[in-house]
Design a protein around this motif. Structure first.
Motif, PDB file in Angstrom:
ATOM      1  N   ILE A   1      56.230 103.352  46.772  1.00 46.27           N
ATOM      2  CA  ILE A   1      57.390 102.478  46.612  1.00 46.27           C
ATOM      3  C   ILE A   1      58.445 102.852  47.653  1.00 46.27           C
ATOM      4  CG2 ILE A   1      59.200 101.713  45.034  1.00 46.27           C
ATOM      5  CD1 ILE A   1      56.395 100.902  44.188  1.00 46.27           C
ATOM      6  N   VAL A   2      58.946 101.858  48.390  1.00 50.30           N
ATOM      7  CA  VAL A   2      59.969 102.118  49.398  1.00 50.30           C
ATOM      8  C   VAL A   2      61.323 101.546  48.996  1.00 50.30           C
ATOM      9  CG1 VAL A   2      58.316 102.290  51.281  1.00 50.30           C
ATOM     10  CG2 VAL A   2      59.295 100.050  50.703  1.00 50.30           C
ATOM     11  N   ALA A   3      61.354 100.662  47.999  1.00 47.86           N
ATOM     12  CA  ALA A   3      62.643 100.098  47.578  1.00 47.86           C
ATOM     13  C   ALA A   3      62.509  99.500  46.180  1.00 47.86           C
ATOM     14  CB  ALA A   3      63.115  99.023  48.554  1.00 47.86           C
ATOM     15  N   ILE A   4      63.606  99.619  45.426  1.00 48.72           N
ATOM     16  CA  ILE A   4      63.702  98.998  44.106  1.00 48.72           C
ATOM     17  C   ILE A   4      65.032  98.257  44.066  1.00 48.72           C
ATOM     18  CG2 ILE A   4      63.835  99.370  41.616  1.00 48.72           C
ATOM     19  CD1 ILE A   4      62.215 101.914  41.983  1.00 48.72           C
ATOM     20  N   SER A   5      64.969  96.983  43.743  1.00 46.58           N
ATOM     21  CA  SER A   5      66.198  96.186  43.668  1.00 46.58           C
ATOM     22  C   SER A   5      66.146  95.311  42.425  1.00 46.58           C
ATOM     23  CB  SER A   5      66.343  95.315  44.916  1.00 46.58           C
ATOM     24  OG  SER A   5      65.222  94.435  45.042  1.00 46.58           O
ATOM     25  N   GLY A   6      67.260  94.673  42.129  1.00 43.41           N
ATOM     26  CA  GLY A   6      67.314  93.775  40.979  1.00 43.41           C
ATOM     27  C   GLY A   6      68.031  94.386  39.797  1.00 43.41           C
ATOM     28  N   GLU A   7      67.781  93.827  38.645  1.00 45.32           N
ATOM     29  CA  GLU A   7      68.471  94.239  37.439  1.00 45.32           C
ATOM     30  C   GLU A   7      67.519  94.163  36.255  1.00 45.32           C
ATOM     31  OE1 GLU A   7      70.324  89.755  36.847  1.00 45.32           O
ATOM     32  OE2 GLU A   7      71.653  91.446  37.290  1.00 45.32           O
TER      33      GLU A   7
END
Length: 815
Positions: free
Chosen positions: A95-101
């Motif tokens: 995993i290189v990025a986690i975004s959102g809600e």
């Protein structure tokens, strides 16, 4: 793309447990692991490593089995569990990025693909970011940060750096076929599991691992043509040391992958690189729906991480869940007035007590599991002045009164909710400096020394609180009792912690005087140059201070100060302190009066030629780290040996004292008898923890001694020996005629002298395991040490650090 309810990032113990629980109850999920196999951290454990299942008191909550066993067995068990639960695992998914809600997270992978999830559980651990050696030469090829198979290395000299579980396990495994040195920057093993503590102490005791305590690495260099290809430079308690070696294995823990975690929106409480993310009691970060479990959240133990993974999934699906340690903490906290729930009380403790404010809530739960809660009555004694207990107290509610002057019971300092006390015993190893009494509505948290040291080494903010309080209280106790805490806190904030090895100079006569040193642990001697020689004019123990003239504008040091043993000081900057003196003329007068008194005392000693020589002599005999030492005035001693006989009679026939042995200066003789050191050498490597310190300060050997002899080897003063079991108690006539025991009878009749060992007992006496024997200051005996009571001329006396300078003055005046 299909959206899952739960995306688990990282297949460590916590992630595995979370994914297995989701699979077990039919919740859509995916377990994303960047490597090619599950539990990468454990895959990288050394071959055959025995993995512990601590804390033992906690039950396991997980669909996956876990019990203590080898690395291989545990990995196989988990692999079968993943298959049995039909867990949805994707390997090679970095995993290189986690975004959102919450409800709509987007996880971007290294290959460009994406995963959508309603909730995310981060269980990525720390092992991908090992803490570096941090010295010149750290990039040489001999330095490594993991160990897979100890059997790969044969006949090498290997240095393992660290004092945690990984370092201990590596050192022990390598010691079977290599020469191994273990570098421990502290004086003990405070951060390892109990099982590993026993293991390493036994291995050191057997001579299989050479442990260098209070030692730090300073440089690493290649040595072409040398006996070994590399040489590691070390700073030890006794000075510099060069250690030739073949390789270095640094097991110094790991640093959280903070940059990535922050990129996910997760906040940390401070900029400290070792700080942990802010989490709720349900392991949820400030980003709703994004959870952190395992080592990244401050819980590196496998069972704890597995429980957390299970509990997070239960929380996400709305099921009521309480932490596995809840019943244990409920029992511990139940006696607190107004206690409603574990979480509410723990939150209140952290809110009220500053030293705990920055501690991760999960770590705080662990700390409380080892602590005790007391609800004493008003006026009840918590501890007494000169007690040798070393636990640490914090005030959850009510107050505590510190009686600072035994001669004036009304002279008390009141500590209120949120404050702590007992730090001097914790930091310096000295006796309690005051009596503590419970006030009204008092609720106290008592935490064992080892747990507090672990906290202070893990949480810089907690350490800063303790250090600042130490500075404030040392200044108030030493020369400014009227100065308020608020006045002194700015000074404490700008102070500096210093470490000095034995013999190292703090400052030299003639240097610019720019600071005052508060002695946190250890002791120092004060020297003046007179003609072509140095004269010792004073000795200063932990809890006191030196260099106060630098705070009054004197531009040059009037004396040299040298550490007599490994010493820690906190230096207070003169410029900062001067701001306070300018605002508070009364404080300046108090300080000037203190300085005049000390100058007069030093001048008096300086005028007595033998005084400095006597101090130097006594410091060489260990008084710099002693808390109680036996001295004999040879001008009064008649050589009757009643002191030895009384010692033998008190201790079942074996004397702990050799009066005739030991060095002498003028009339002062230091016999072979225990110094009861502030940080006893004999206690450090005792496998069964048989050597302990009583509340009154006596260092004694318990009945569980196994006779390993490690304490005898570690004592630098030769005051411990191995002896057989005590003989039967002698009669009064036997004591008067022959020294009080059967050995003495045989020894006296055969003209063989004193009975320190059992070599003069009858040859048909049954053989038994020899155990450690040392002076215990006649612990529990009315009237104090028998050697002093039995002396007919008053030649034998015991001296504590507080009485040291007074004793020297009296003796020097007789020369």
């Amino acid at each position: 793309m299909t959206k899952v309810v739960i995306a688990v990032v990282g297949s460590g113990p916590g992630g595995l447990s979370a994914a297995a629980r989701a699979a077990e109850i039919g919740v859509s999920h995916v377990l994303l692991e960047q490597t090619a196999a599950h539990a990468n951290t454990i895959q990288r454990y050394q071959k055959g490593k025995h993995v512990m299942a601590e804390p033992n008191v906690l039950p396991l909550r997980s669909p996956l089995a876990f019990a203590a066993g080898t690395r291989e067995k545990i990995l196989d068990e988990w692999a079968r569990g993943l298959a049995a639960q039909n867990v949805n695992v994707r390997y090679g998914a970095e995993i290189v990025a986690i975004s959102g809600e919450k409800g709509n997270f987007n996880l971007t992978l290294q290959d460009g693909s994406e995963v959508l999830a309603e909730n995310v559980i981060l269980g990525i651990g720390l092992q991908g970011n090992p803490r570096r050696l941090g010295v010149p030469g750290e990039n040489l090829p001999c330095v490594q940060y993991t160990l897979d198979d100890p059997e790969e290395y044969q006949g090498e000299t290997i240095v393992v750096v660290g004092a945690g579980d990984a370092a201990i396990e590596n050192a022990v495994a390598l010691s079977k076929q290599n020469t191994v040195y273990l570098i421990n920057r502290a004086g003990e093993f405070a951060r390892c599991k109990d099982g590993n503590l026993t293991l390493i102490l036994k291995t050191i005791e057997a001579g299989k691992v050479n442990c260098l305590y209070s030692t730090q690495c300073s440089a690493l260099a290649e040595t072409p043509g040398g006996a070994k290809p590399y040489e590691l430079s070390l700073k030890t308690a006794n000075g510099q040391m060069q250690l030739p070696c073949d390789r270095i294995i640094a097991r110094l823990g790991a640093i959280p992958p903070r940059k990535f975690v922050e990129s996910c929106g997760i906040k940390f409480p401070s900029s400290d690189p070792t700080s942990l993310p802010l989490l709720s009691a349900n392991y949820e970060s400030n980003v709703a729906g994004l959870y952190v479990i395992g080592a990244l959240g401050g819980y590196p133990l496998i069972k704890q991480a597995m429980n957390q993974g299970y509990e997070v999934v239960e929380h996400i699906r709305g099921a009521p869940v309480t932490p596995a340690d809840e019943p244990l903490l409920q029992s511990k906290l139940a006696g607190i007035p107004g206690h409603l729930s574990v979480s509410a009380t723990l939150q209140s403790m952290q809110a009220r007590i500053p030293i705990f404010a920055e501690v991760n809530p999960l770590m705080f739960r662990e700390l409380m599991l080892g602590s005790s809660v007391h609800v004493p009555k008003s006026g009840e004694v918590v501890f007494k002045r000169n007690d040798y207990t070393n636990s640490f107290y914090t005030i959850f509610s009510g107050s505590v009164e510190i009686q600072v002057d035994d001669n004036d019971p009304a002279k008390r300092v009141v500590l209120s909710t949120g404050q702590f006390f007992g730090e001097m015993g914790l930091l310096s190893g000295r006796r309690r400096t005051a009596t503590a009494l419970a006030g009204r509505d008092c609720v106290l948290i008592e935490t064992p020394r080892r747990d507090v040291l672990k906290l202070l080494s893990s949480v810089d903010a907690a350490k800063a609180v303790v250090d600042h309080a130490f500075i404030v209280r040392a200044i108030q106790r030493g020369f400014a009792p009227q100065a308020t805490t608020d006045e002194l806190l700015p000074i404490a904030a700008k102070s500096k912690l210093n470490r000095f090895r034995a013999g190292q100079v703090l400052f030299t006569e003639g240097d610019e005087a720019d600071s005052l040193h508060l002695i946190r642990s250890g002791s120092v001697s004060v020297l003046r140059s007179i003609g072509a020689r140095e004269v010792v004019t004073s000795y200063v123990a932990a809890g006191n201070y030196v260099g106060e003239m630098g705070l009054l504008g004197n531009t040059r040091r009037s004396a040299t100060v040298r550490a007599t043993v490994a010493t820690e000081t906190i230096s207070v900057n003169a410029a900062t302190f001067d701001e306070l003196l300018q605002k508070n003329p009364r404080l300046r007068k108090e300080l000037e009066a203190t300085v005049r008194q000390r100058v007069a005392s030093n001048t008096h000693l300086q005028g007595q030629d033998h005084a400095g020589e006597l101090i130097s002599f006594l410091l060489k005999q260990g008084l710099g780290e002693a808390t109680d030492v036996l001295l004999i005035d040879e001008s009064l001693c008649v050589g009757c040996d009643n002191c030895e006989r009384a010692c033998a009679a008190t201790h079942g026939g074996t004397s702990r004292l050799d009066r005739a042995a030991g060095p002498t200066f003028a009339n002062v003789h230091v016999p072979t008898s225990c110094r009861h050191c502030e940080d006893p050498h004999c206690m450090k490597d005792c496998p069964p923890d048989a050597i302990r310190r009583s509340p009154n300060g006596e260092v004694f050997v318990g009945d569980n001694c196994i006779g390993c002899g490690n304490c005898e080897r570690n004592c630098p003063y030769g005051v411990i020996h191995m002896s057989g079991p005590p003989l039967e108690q002698p009669s009064l006539m036997s004591w008067l005629m022959f020294g009080g025991n059967k050995e003495s009878v045989y020894g006296e009749l055969q003209g063989l002298g004193r009975a320190h060992h059992h070599e003069h007992a009858p040859t048909d006496a049954p053989k038994a395991v020899k155990k450690a024997v040392k002076c215990d200051m006649c612990k529990g005996q009315d009237g104090g040490p028998a050697c002093v009571r039995a002396c007919p001329t008053g030649a034998a006396l015991r001296v504590s650090p507080e009485e040291f300078v007074t004793f020297v003055k009296e003796e020097a005046s007789r020369f």
